[in-house]
Design a protein around this motif. Structure first.
Motif, short mmCIF file in Angstrom:
data_model
loop_
_atom_site.label_atom_id
_atom_site.label_comp_id
_atom_site.label_asym_id
_atom_site.label_seq_id
_atom_site.Cartn_x
_atom_site.Cartn_y
_atom_site.Cartn_z
N ILE A 247 50.25 35.29 45.52
CA ILE A 247 49.75 36.76 45.88
C ILE A 247 48.50 36.98 46.63
O ILE A 247 47.99 37.86 47.01
N THR A 248 47.90 35.67 46.52
CA THR A 248 46.54 35.51 47.05
C THR A 248 46.00 34.95 48.37
O THR A 248 45.12 34.96 49.04
N LEU A 249 47.02 33.93 48.76
CA LEU A 249 46.76 33.12 49.95
C LEU A 249 46.87 34.14 51.20
O LEU A 249 48.00 34.63 51.20
N ARG A 250 45.98 33.96 52.17
CA ARG A 250 46.51 34.63 53.67
C ARG A 250 45.64 33.93 54.71
O ARG A 250 44.73 33.04 54.32
N GLY B 125 30.01 28.58 46.43
CA GLY B 125 29.30 29.65 47.12
C GLY B 125 30.26 30.41 48.04
O GLY B 125 29.85 31.56 48.74
N ALA B 126 31.36 29.76 48.60
CA ALA B 126 32.30 30.44 49.23
C ALA B 126 32.78 31.97 48.75
O ALA B 126 33.22 32.65 49.34
N HIS B 127 32.57 31.94 47.28
CA HIS B 127 33.02 33.31 46.73
C HIS B 127 31.83 34.44 47.31
O HIS B 127 32.16 35.19 46.71
N THR B 128 30.93 34.09 47.96
CA THR B 128 30.17 35.12 48.35
C THR B 128 30.69 35.95 49.37
O THR B 128 30.35 37.25 49.77
N ILE B 129 31.95 35.83 49.85
CA ILE B 129 32.88 36.51 50.86
C ILE B 129 34.12 36.98 50.41
O ILE B 129 34.69 36.04 49.51
N GLY B 130 34.76 37.85 50.70
CA GLY B 130 36.17 38.34 50.28
C GLY B 130 36.35 39.05 49.26
O GLY B 130 35.41 39.91 48.71
N ARG B 131 37.55 39.01 48.79
CA ARG B 131 37.75 40.26 47.58
C ARG B 131 38.79 39.36 46.56
O ARG B 131 39.08 38.29 46.76
N SER B 132 38.79 39.97 45.34
CA SER B 132 39.56 39.28 44.42
C SER B 132 40.48 40.40 43.65
O SER B 132 40.06 41.66 43.63
N HIS B 133 41.86 39.97 43.31
CA HIS B 133 42.66 40.91 42.54
C HIS B 133 42.02 41.00 41.21
O HIS B 133 41.64 40.03 40.55
N CYS B 134 41.99 42.19 40.61
CA CYS B 134 41.58 42.66 39.35
C CYS B 134 42.14 41.66 38.17
O CYS B 134 41.41 41.31 37.25
N LEU B 135 43.29 41.23 38.40
CA LEU B 135 43.97 40.39 37.33
C LEU B 135 43.02 39.17 36.89
O LEU B 135 43.32 38.41 36.02
N HIS B 136 42.66 38.76 38.24
CA HIS B 136 41.63 37.24 38.03
C HIS B 136 40.43 37.41 37.14
O HIS B 136 39.73 36.42 36.83
N PHE B 137 40.11 38.62 36.56
CA PHE B 137 38.89 38.96 35.94
C PHE B 137 38.88 40.00 34.90
O PHE B 137 38.16 40.16 33.99
N SER B 138 39.99 40.67 34.63
CA SER B 138 40.18 41.79 33.93
C SER B 138 40.02 41.36 32.30
O SER B 138 39.62 42.21 31.66
N ASP B 139 40.49 40.09 32.15
CA ASP B 139 40.11 39.83 30.71
C ASP B 139 38.66 39.85 30.27
O ASP B 139 38.36 39.86 29.07
N GLY C 158 40.06 34.18 53.53
CA GLY C 158 41.43 33.78 53.58
C GLY C 158 41.55 32.10 54.00
O GLY C 158 42.22 31.23 53.33
N LEU C 159 40.93 31.95 55.31
CA LEU C 159 41.37 30.53 55.85
C LEU C 159 40.50 29.39 55.05
O LEU C 159 41.15 28.35 54.71
N MET C 160 39.30 29.81 54.38
CA MET C 160 38.31 28.95 53.78
C MET C 160 39.42 28.69 52.28
O MET C 160 39.32 27.28 51.88
N ARG C 161 39.97 29.74 51.67
CA ARG C 161 40.71 29.43 50.44
C ARG C 161 41.93 28.52 50.86
O ARG C 161 42.32 27.78 50.02
N LEU C 162 42.68 28.90 52.21
CA LEU C 162 43.93 28.03 52.41
C LEU C 162 43.50 26.50 52.29
O LEU C 162 43.91 25.73 51.77
N HIS C 163 42.18 26.11 53.07
CA HIS C 163 41.53 24.80 53.14
C HIS C 163 41.34 24.17 51.96
O HIS C 163 41.88 23.00 51.74
N PHE C 164 40.73 25.17 51.11
CA PHE C 164 40.38 24.43 49.64
C PHE C 164 41.55 24.06 49.04
O PHE C 164 41.86 23.08 48.25
N HIS C 165 42.71 25.14 48.84
CA HIS C 165 43.84 24.80 48.28
C HIS C 165 44.86 23.93 48.64
O HIS C 165 45.73 23.14 47.91
#
Length: 307
Positions: free
Chosen positions: A75-78, A169-183, A38-45
């Motif tokens: 719905i994704t930043l934390r 490679g930061a995607h190696t940790i955490g989780r994703s909402h299904c809507l981001h890949f359900s297509d 969550g913190l990594m994504r905050l910094h990136f965004h």
């Protein structure tokens, strides 16, 4: 501007600054290890919009929709509560000294250290921005991007394709909402409902975790782990990609060129190489277009611009 950043920037101004931030991150991490991604994504965004100026932390007002409430973020930043806690302690001890932007940079480093055991010295001295607009988040690369689109997004911020491959490679940790890949599971193209680049067994597992409802859509609140070790900052992300188990379209896109595929293979077999490259890349990313000196401000509350 970069010359004004330095390691130990608060040594004489607020000597406990980094230890206070680390303490707050540690407390949050042991309650919920998901705070690290969550913190990594905050910094990136934050860094990809107006540079690393803490603007992602600003709340919306009746007259302005802020970055954190953009569709990509809402719905994704934390992790903002960790920054708030650290800021409150720092204001009590060193009022008006430590910027929210620097707190976020410190917290990201501390989160990675807790999740992966490696660290780096953070260059500090950033000032906080006074503008935060949801409309400006358009340059943030998303999970549906192809390789060219991701590469161009990073290039706009002065980051090379090699640095991009290391950073995602930061995607190696955490989780994703299904809507981001359900297509990729149900509605990939006119000729194929399922993405053919997705390993079939993995796709079947994802469908169980992200089933379609009666209306044919996936529950937007459902989440899945990014990989089998979602709390460990390691190079397993790259091994997953080689096995066609990249969760996002943007992840699997790294195998669509010989150059990036070669880098993925190198990281999959040499985690230390990835760690070294990741550290160099995130240190460079954390210096994108930031304000220093007398520019901007030092917010007293990270959610609100000073009056």
């Amino acid at each position: 501007m970069e010359a004004q950043l330095q390691v130990g920037f608060y040594r004489d101004k607020c000597s406990a600054a980094e230890s206070i931030v680390k303490n707050e991150v540690r407390k949050a991490f042991f309650k919920d290890m998901g705070i690290a991604p969550g913190l990594m994504r905050l910094h990136f965004h934050d860094c990809f919009v107006r540079g690393c100026d803490g603007s992602v932390l600003i709340d919306s007002t009746p007259k302005n929709v802020a970055e954190k409430d953009a569709p990509l973020n809402v719905i994704t930043l934390r992790g903002t509560e960790v920054i708030d806690s650290a800021k409150a302690r720092l204001e009590a001890q060193c009022k008006g000294v430590v910027s929210c932007a620097d707190i976020l940079a410190f917290a990201t480093r501390d989160a990675v250290e807790l999740a992966g055991g490696f660290s780096w010295a953070v260059l500090a001295g950033r000032r906080d921005g006074r503008v935060s607009n949801a409309s400006e988040t358009i340059d943030i690369p998303g999970p549906f991007s192809n390789l060219d689109q991701i590469t161009q997004s990073f290039a706009k911020k002065g980051l090379t394709q090699e640095e991009m491959v290391a950073l995602v490679g930061a995607h190696t940790i955490g989780r994703s909402h299904c809507l981001h890949f359900s297509d990729r599971l149900y509605n990939f193209s006119t000729s194929s409902s399922q993405d053919p680049s997705l390993e079939p067994l993995y796709a079947s597992q994802l469908k169980l975790q992200c089933p379609r409802g009666r209306q044919g859509s996936v529950n937007p609140n459902l989440v899945v782990q990014m990989n089998l070790s979602p709390a460990l900052m390691d190079s397993s992300y790259y091994a997953d990609i080689l096995l066609r188990r990249g969760l996002f379209k943007s992840d699997q896109a790294l195998t669509t060129s010989l150059f990036t595929a070669r880098q993925v293979k190198a990281y999959a077999v040499n985690g230390l190489l990835w760690q070294d490259d990741f550290v160099r890349a995130i240190m460079k990313m954390s210096q994108i277009d930031m304000m220093t000196g007398i520019d901007g401000e030092i917010r007293s509350n990270c959610r609100v611009i000073n009056k």
